[in-house]
Enzyme design. Structure first.
Site, mmCIF file in Angstrom:
data_model
loop_
_atom_site.group_PDB
_atom_site.id
_atom_site.type_symbol
_atom_site.label_atom_id
_atom_site.label_comp_id
_atom_site.label_asym_id
_atom_site.label_seq_id
_atom_site.Cartn_x
_atom_site.Cartn_y
_atom_site.Cartn_z
ATOM 1 N N LYS A 282 0.855 -1.205 0.000
ATOM 2 C CA LYS A 282 0.000 0.000 0.000
ATOM 3 C C LYS A 282 0.886 1.249 0.000
ATOM 4 C CE LYS A 282 -2.570 3.405 1.889
ATOM 5 N NZ LYS A 282 -2.074 4.729 2.258
ATOM 6 N N ASP A 298 -5.341 5.019 -15.566
ATOM 7 C CA ASP A 298 -6.366 4.263 -14.867
ATOM 8 C C ASP A 298 -5.734 3.583 -13.649
ATOM 9 O OD1 ASP A 298 -8.146 2.337 -14.013
ATOM 10 O OD2 ASP A 298 -8.776 1.763 -16.029
ATOM 11 N N HIS A 395 4.051 11.311 10.412
ATOM 12 C CA HIS A 395 2.683 11.233 9.919
ATOM 13 C C HIS A 395 1.796 12.268 10.602
ATOM 14 C CE1 HIS A 395 0.248 8.574 7.468
ATOM 15 N NE2 HIS A 395 -0.755 8.799 8.321
HETATM 16 C C1 MEV Z 1 0.690 4.749 4.866
HETATM 17 O O1 MEV Z 1 -0.064 5.368 3.868
HETATM 18 C C2 MEV Z 1 1.668 3.787 4.266
HETATM 19 C C3 MEV Z 1 2.491 2.978 5.252
HETATM 20 O O2 MEV Z 1 1.632 2.265 6.147
HETATM 21 C C4 MEV Z 1 3.311 2.020 4.440
HETATM 22 C C5 MEV Z 1 4.063 0.976 5.229
HETATM 23 O O3 MEV Z 1 3.650 0.629 6.342
HETATM 24 O O4 MEV Z 1 5.076 0.497 4.695
HETATM 25 C C6 MEV Z 1 3.344 3.863 6.106
#
Ligand code: MEV
Length: 441
Positions: A282, A298, A395
Site C-alpha cells: 500500500k 487508470d 505522519h
Molecule cells: C501509509 O499510507 C503507508 C504505510 O503504512 C506504508 C508501510 O507501512 O510500509 C506507512
C-alpha cells in the site's frame, strides 16, 4: 409489495435530465437541507464555463467536481535526469515522504530504472463443443484471416510500432467444460491501449465465429462457437519495470549499518507475511497512484495488476527487495505496469496535460520508470521511518493542519501551533489542549 418503499425512490430517465434537473432531484430527494446541498455542489464548479463543460462530459450524470490536491515533489534524479513529480493524493504525509526520499537519494547516485518488457494481453473466452484436434487444425488454418480482419483496427497502431504480437489457442477445458481462449499478446506503444486491445479482441471473436460457421471440416455442433466475452487483461506481467537505489551503507547516515540491517529485515517480513505485505505494498501504491492520477492513467487497472503480481507465486508478498552485499545497500522494486502518455484523458484534461509537461512529456516507457521510482521512494521513506522513529512522528506532523482545520483554527492560531509542535509530539488530544491553552492566553 415488499419493496414498494424502494420502488418509490427509483427514478427513470435520470441521465436524460438536464444537469440542473439532476441537481434538484438529488438535493430534494437525498438531503435534509437541499439548499445547502446545492450550494456545496456549486462551490466546486469552475467559473470557466467551457472548462466546466469539458469535465461534465468526461462522465455520465456529472453534477459537480471533486477536488483532490495536486502537489509536487522535487529533486528526483532518475537515470541521471532530474524530475519534479506531480502527485495527486488526499494523504497528508505522502508528498513529504517522496520529497525526503528524493533528496536523500539525489546525493547518493539517484534512482535507476529500466524497462523489462512492454507486452500486454487480452483474451477471447469461448466455448467449443467438439474435438480438440479439429479446433487446433481450424485455428491454425484461420490464424492469417484472424489477423487480416483486424488490419483496419491495427493500422495506426502498427505505424506507431505496436499491434498484435501473437495469437495462441489455449485449452482450458480442465477448468470448465468446453472452455477455450484466444490468448492475444499486444504492443501498444505509448498508449495504455485498452480501447485498442478490446476493439481487436471483439473483431477476433467475430471472425472466429464466422470462420467456424463456414469451416467445412467442422461438424454442425463444432461450427457453433459460443463467445462468452472478449476483454483485455489488467494483469500485465509482460509489461514490467524495475527501479533501484544503491549506496555504501556508510553513506546511509550515522547508524547506516543498523538502518540497513533493519531495513532488510523489514523487507523480508513483507516477503513472508501477507498482513505486513499488504501494508508494505500500500505504501508503494502511495507513490504509484498519485502519479497515475496526475497523469490521467487508470489507477484501478494499475492497482489490480500490481496486486495480482504480488501474489503470482500463490502467496501475497511485498513487492520490493533489499540486500546488503559487501557493505553496499541495495533496494529494488519491480512492478508490472500498463500506462499511457497518449489517448484517454492525456490530451483532454488540462491538469493531466500540465503534469505531462512537468514530467518533460515522457513516453510510456519513461512514465513507467518514473512511476516505479515513485513507488520505490515511498517504500523507502516508509520503511526508514518504521524501523527508526516509527511512522506516527512524521505522519502526525503532516496531519497537524488537518487537525487544526477540524478544530476551526484561525491563521495566527495555526502558525502558533505549528511552532509549538516542532518540538512536541502531535496527537489529537495534544493539539486540542495546546490550542485551548493558546486561546486562553
Ligand atoms: C501509509 O499510507 C503507508 C504505510 O503504512 C506504508 C508501510 O507501512 O510500509 C506507512
Amino acid at each position: 409489495m415488499a419493496n414498494e418503499g424502494v420502488q418509490n425512490e427509483l427514478v427513470s430517465g435520470f441521465s436524460k435530465k438536464s444537469k440542473q434537473e439532476k441537481i434538484e432531484w438529488i438535493a430534494n430527494k437525498c438531503f435534509s437541507n437541499p439548499t445547502q446541498a446545492k450550494e456545496v455542489l456549486q462551490t466546486y464548479w469552475n467559473s470557466d464555463e467551457q472548462l466546466q463543460n469539458l469535465h461534465d462530459e468526461f462522465i455520465e450524470n456529472a453534477i459537480s467536481n471533486f477536488y483532490l490536491p495536486l502537489a509536487v515533489a522535487p529533486n528526483f534524479v532518475i537515470n541521471g535526469k532530474s524530475y519534479v513529480l506531480p502527485m495527486v493524493t488526499e494523504e497528508s504525509s505522502v508528498v513529504a515522504a517522496s520529497a525526503n526520499a528524493a533528496k536523500f537519494w539525489a546525493t547518493r547516485g539517484g534512482f535507476h530504472a529500466e524497462i523489462v518488457g512492454t507486452e500486454k494481453t487480452g483474451q477471447v473466452h469461448f466455448l467449443f463443443t467438439g474435438s480438440h484436434q479439429s479446433l487446433t487444425s481450424f485455428f491454425n488454418a484461420v490464424k492469417p484471416t484472424l489477423l487480416k480482419e483486424t488490419e483496419a483496427i491495427t493500422k495506426n497502431m502498427r505505424q506507431r510500432g505496436g499491434g498484435i504480437l501473437a495469437i495462441e489457442l489455449l485449452d482450458s477445458t480442465k477448468n470448465m467444460a468446453n472452455y477455450y481462449q484466444l490468448h492475444v499478446r499486444f504492443e501498444t506503444a505509448d498508449a495504455m491501449g485498452a480501447n485498442f486491445i478490446n476493439s481487436c479482441l471483439e473483431q477476433l471473436a467475430q471472425t472466429l465465429q464466422n470462420e467456424a460457421a463456414n469451416y467445412p471440416h467442422f461438424s454442425k455442433t463444432e461450427k457453433q462457437i459460443e463467445v462468452v466475452m472478449s476483454i483485455l487483461s489488467n494483469y500485465v506481467p509482460g509489461s514490467r519495470v524495475k527501479a533501484w537505489v544503491s549506496c555504501p551503507i556508510a553513506e546511509l547516515g550515522d547508524d547506516g549499518d543498523v538502518l540497513a540491517k533493519k531495513f532488510v529485515q523489514a523487507v523480508e517480513i513483507a516477503h513472508h507475511n501477507a498482513y505486513r505485505a499488504v501494508t508494505h505494498n500500500k505504501g508503494i501504491m502511495n507513490g504509484v497512484d498519485t502519479l497515475a492520477i496526475a497523469t490521467g492513467n487508470d489507477f484501478r487497472a494499475v492497482e489490480a495488476g500490481i496486486h495480482a503480481y504480488a501474489a503470482k507465486d500463490g502467496n501475497y508478498r511485498g513487492l520490493s527487495k533489499a540486500r546488503i552485499k559487501k557493505d553496499v545497500f541495495w533496494f529494488e522494486l519491480e512492478l508490472p505496469l500498463s500506462v499511457g502518455t497518449v489517448g484517454g484523458l492525456t490530451k483532454l484534461h488540462p491538469m493531466v496535460q500540465w503534469s505531462h509537461q512537468l514530467l518533460q512529456n515522457p513516453n510510456a516507457k519513461e512514465l513507467m520508470q518514473i512511476m516505479a521510482v515513485s513507488g520505490l521512494a515511498q517504500n523507502f521513506a516508509a520503511l526508514r521511518s518504521l524501523v527508526t522513529t516509527g511512522i506516527q512522528k512524521g505522519h502526525m506532523k503532516m496531519h497537524l493542519l488537518n487537525i487544526l482545520n477540524q478544530m476551526g483554527a484561525t491563521q495566527p492560531e495555526k502558525e502558533a501551533m505549528i511552532k509549538h509542535f516542532t518540538t512536541n509530539v502531535v496527537s489529537f488530544n495534544a493539539v486540542e489542549q495546546a490550542l485551548a491553552a493558546w486561546r486562553k492566553n
